[in-house]
Design an enzyme around this catalytic site. Structure first.
Site, PDB file in Angstrom:
ATOM      1  CG  ASP A  23      -2.025   0.998   1.180  1.00 33.82           C
ATOM      2  OD1 ASP A  23      -1.779   2.162   0.777  1.00 33.82           O
ATOM      3  OD2 ASP A  23      -3.148   0.641   1.552  1.00 33.82           O
TER       4      ASP A  23
ATOM      5  CG  HIS B 210      -8.847  -3.299  -1.941  1.00 35.94           C
ATOM      6  ND1 HIS B 210      -9.915  -2.592  -2.444  1.00 35.94           N
ATOM      7  CD2 HIS B 210      -8.347  -2.546  -0.928  1.00 35.94           C
ATOM      8  CE1 HIS B 210     -10.053  -1.457  -1.786  1.00 35.94           C
ATOM      9  NE2 HIS B 210      -9.122  -1.407  -0.827  1.00 35.94           N
TER      10      HIS B 210
END
Length: 145
Positions: free
Chosen positions: A37, A107
């Site tokens: 991320d 996700h």
């Protein structure tokens, strides 16, 4: 965005899957892609997405896709644990804006946690250093079983 809508092929995860945007890749197989991320809430914050899906959230996904996806999530979570030795791991997934979803491609987040270390808010610390993310991705990838 609500729980209902149309999948947007221009979302950032779709662009990563097509190779149009960079990502610090951790793992990839026929079903999933895992990558760091860029707005991590903790060191090692990893995302896992289905590769062949136009589901915006969990509620829209087909069960057979979910089976491969959750296996990938578990595999990556085990690698995060082996690589970073956290005290705990948060595995989370959001459905709709009121739940905290900001990118409308299904996700999962894998977020390592350490005792006494607060988890940051998404994007609170700004974008992570790409070289740091690449090094973490390699460290976690080395532990994929």
């Amino acid at each position: 965005m609500s729980l209902d809508g149309t999948y947007d092929d221009g979302n950032i995860f779709a662009k990563i899957l097509r190779g149009e945007m960079p990502a610090a890749k951790v793992f990839e197989d026929d079903h999933v892609l895992a990558f760091m991320d860029v707005f991590p809430q903790a060191k090692g914050h990893t995302l896992v997405i289905p590769k062949h899906s136009h589901a915006r959230n969990l509620l829209e996904e087909e069960p057979q896709v979910l089976a491969g996806l959750i296996q990938g999530v578990q595999r990556v979570a085990k690698a995060v644990r082996a690589a970073l030795n956290p005290d705990g791991i948060v595995v989370t997934q959001f459905n709709g804006a009121p739940a905290g979803q900001t990118i409308y491609h299904l996700h999962f987040h894998i977020i390592p946690r350490w005792e006494g270390v607060a988890m940051g808010r998404h994007a609170e610390g700004g974008m992570a250093d790409p070289d740091e993310l690449k090094a973490l991705a390699q460290q976690i990838a080395a532990k994929i079983a």
